[in-house]
Design a protein around this motif. Structure first.
Motif, PDB file in Angstrom:
ATOM      1  N   ARG A 213       0.805  -1.227   0.000  1.00 33.33           N
ATOM      2  CA  ARG A 213       0.000   0.000   0.000  1.00 33.33           C
ATOM      3  C   ARG A 213       0.836   1.273   0.000  1.00 33.33           C
ATOM      4  N   LYS A 214       1.992   1.267   0.653  1.00 36.58           N
ATOM      5  CA  LYS A 214       2.790   2.496   0.705  1.00 36.58           C
ATOM      6  C   LYS A 214       3.287   2.867  -0.699  1.00 36.58           C
ATOM      7  N   ALA A 341       1.423   7.416   5.676  1.00 36.81           N
ATOM      8  CA  ALA A 341       0.831   6.653   6.789  1.00 36.81           C
ATOM      9  C   ALA A 341      -0.414   7.369   7.306  1.00 36.81           C
ATOM     10  N   ALA A 342      -0.353   8.711   7.408  1.00 34.91           N
ATOM     11  CA  ALA A 342      -1.509   9.486   7.885  1.00 34.91           C
ATOM     12  C   ALA A 342      -2.672   9.361   6.898  1.00 34.91           C
ATOM     13  N   LEU A 344      -3.194   6.856   4.737  1.00 32.29           N
ATOM     14  CA  LEU A 344      -3.725   5.478   4.728  1.00 32.29           C
ATOM     15  C   LEU A 344      -4.570   5.195   5.974  1.00 32.29           C
ATOM     16  N   SER A 345      -4.276   5.901   7.084  1.00 29.18           N
ATOM     17  CA  SER A 345      -5.074   5.666   8.299  1.00 29.18           C
ATOM     18  C   SER A 345      -6.218   6.666   8.428  1.00 29.18           C
ATOM     19  N   GLY A 346      -6.493   7.421   7.384  1.00 31.46           N
ATOM     20  CA  GLY A 346      -7.654   8.314   7.383  1.00 31.46           C
ATOM     21  C   GLY A 346      -7.450   9.620   8.118  1.00 31.46           C
ATOM     22  N   ARG A 347      -6.182   9.956   8.455  1.00 29.37           N
ATOM     23  CA  ARG A 347      -5.934  11.185   9.217  1.00 29.37           C
ATOM     24  C   ARG A 347      -5.485  12.350   8.357  1.00 29.37           C
ATOM     25  N   VAL A 392      -0.777  14.957  13.493  1.00 28.02           N
ATOM     26  CA  VAL A 392      -0.829  13.531  13.861  1.00 28.02           C
ATOM     27  C   VAL A 392       0.216  13.263  14.942  1.00 28.02           C
ATOM     28  N   HIS A 395       5.653  10.334  14.961  1.00 21.43           N
ATOM     29  CA  HIS A 395       5.920   9.073  14.277  1.00 21.43           C
ATOM     30  C   HIS A 395       7.375   8.717  14.571  1.00 21.43           C
TER      31      HIS A 395
END
Ligand code: NAD
Ligand code: MG
Length: 402
Positions: A213-214, A341-342, A344-347, A392, A395
């Protein structure tokens, strides 16, 4: 026939699957000595059942404990190691000659560096490790007597079109340009798409390649091609002006090298990572990969276009970073990892990825990279700025600690 003994870093991912598919076709040529991954103990257990490696490594220590118990319960004699130290151990085992580096992101840098220092034949998929490592990575390869073979499809294509031996000097080899092809991702042909509203599943629906996915999101923003320009710089010793990107939506021509006499050499094939993986695994020999031949008459059309640099600003951010100081590519990569990452996690929104990367490049302070500590500091600084910008939680950067 050369028999090779392998460590596979990132064994549970998409490149891991393709590699084990090729390896399983040639049990006489390849022996899997070690398999390593992040935290998917169930999948690694299954791979241990099938490939019986001497060692299995999981970055997550708790999951490594689960894996060790499950292996013992089935009387499988694979030894389990954990953490960054475990990954570095399997990357430098004396009985291993070839390390396939397919961890995603900066997390793969320490183990890939360990493979370089111990003189392995490194089959590199983990482009982020080379983008961050830069000159330090190339120095470690040279000092350790390691060999670097690209399996990123574009770089593998370029590698196949270069003279052999090639001493990382395009001018001396008569090379005018390196042309990296890019599919353009799922949004290239859709000018109506609103980048504030794109969902992760839409961004990951790549037209030609099936990938993690990345990297799928990176393809959709074209940051993937930007990282690949930087990767090509380090692999082939070419400066930014000698590396160009051309859109090729069919993903059949995987890249090209233009020489001063006007010859343009290209490598073609179906978009299936088993081809570059098999090429690098067996080089200079050739082995079957499971990929069918090209039926050119059926393909009928191969088309090319210029990249749209306005809609996909990440490509130029990468060129800008490559032309700036040594800290810039590290900061760009770190900002991108945080923002993807943000997203993909909906943020975060899709459009926030390019914005956060641009902000980080403008605000960062670490520019001089004299050693690995400086590289990790540049990475950590950029992650901090990107997280603040996106709102966020912090990280964690890449750590060399166990
Ligand atoms: P993926 O997400 O499918 O797999 C990633 C692998 O890395 C998994 O095995 C995971 O367990 C491992 N991993 C992640 N974090 C880790 C950590 N902290 N410690 C140890 N292992 C960790 O990704 P992928 O698509 O296989 O891509 C892997 C790399 O190859 C990326 O750098 C990508 O850019 C590059 N690449 C992939 C493709 C492709 O077709 N998939 C093509 C070219 C380059
Ligand atoms: Mg690629």
């Amino acid at each position: 026939m050369t028999r090779r003994r392998l460590t596979l870093l990132g064994a549970t991912g998409s490149i891991g699957d393709s590699t084990l598919d090729v390896v399983a076709r040639h049990p006489d040529r390849f022996e899997v000595i070690a398999l390593a991954a992040h935290r998917n103990a169930a999948k690694l257990l299954d791979l241990c059942r099938r490939h019986r490696p001497q060692v299995a490594a999981l970055y997550d220590a708790e999951r490594a404990g689960e894996l060790a118990r499950a292996l013992a319960a089935e009387s499988i004699a694979t030894r389990v190691v954990a953490g960054q130290a475990g990954l570095c151990e399997v990357a430098s085992l004396p009985e291993v000659d070839t390390v396939l580096a397919a961890i995603v992101g900066a997390a793969g840098l320490p183990s890939t560096l360990a493979a370089a220092r111990s003189g392995k034949r490194i089959l590199l998929a983990n482009k982020e490790a080379l983008v961050i490592g830069g000159a330090l990575f190339i120095e470690a390869v040279e000092a350790g007597g390691a060999t670097l073979l690209p399996i990123d499809s574009e770089h593998n294509a370029v590698y196949q079109c270069l003279p052999s031996p090639y001493a990382r000097d395009p001018g001396a080899a008569g090379i005018r340009r390196i042309l990296l092809t890019a599919s353009g991702g799922p949004f290239f042909a859709r000018s109506d798409v609103d980048f504030d509203r794109v969902t992760p599943d839409e961004a990951c629906a790549h037209p030609n390649w099936s990938m993690g996915r990345k990297i799928s999101v990176d393809s959709a923003t074209m940051m993937n091609k930007g990282l690949e320009v930087i990767e090509a710089h380090w692999l082939f010793g070419a400066d930014a002006q000698r590396i160009e990107v051309v859109i090729h939506p069919q993903s059949i021509v995987h890249s090209l090298v233009e020489y001063v006499d006007g010859s343009v050499l290209a490598q073609l094939g179906h978009p299936d990572m088993r081809t570059p993986i098999a090429q690098a695994l067996a080089a200079p020999e050739r082995i079957a990969s499971g990929v069918p031949g090209l039926e050119l008459a059926q393909l009928a059309q191969l088309t090319f276009a210029k990249p749209d640099r306005e809609r996909f600003p990440c490509l130029d951010l990468a060129y800008e970073a490559l032309r700036a100081d040594a800290g810039a590519p590290i900061a760009l990569n770190a900002a991108n990892e945080v923002a993807v990452a943000a997203f993909l996690s909906g943020r975060a929104r899709f459009s926030d990825i390019a914005r956060a990367c641009s902000v980080v490049l403008a605000r960062r302070g670490v520019t001089r990279i004299a050693g690995l500590d400086d590289a990790l500091a540049a990475d950590a600084e950029a992650r901090g700025i990107a997280c603040a910008e996106l709102g966020v939680p912090l990280h964690p950067g890449v750590s060399l600690a166990a």
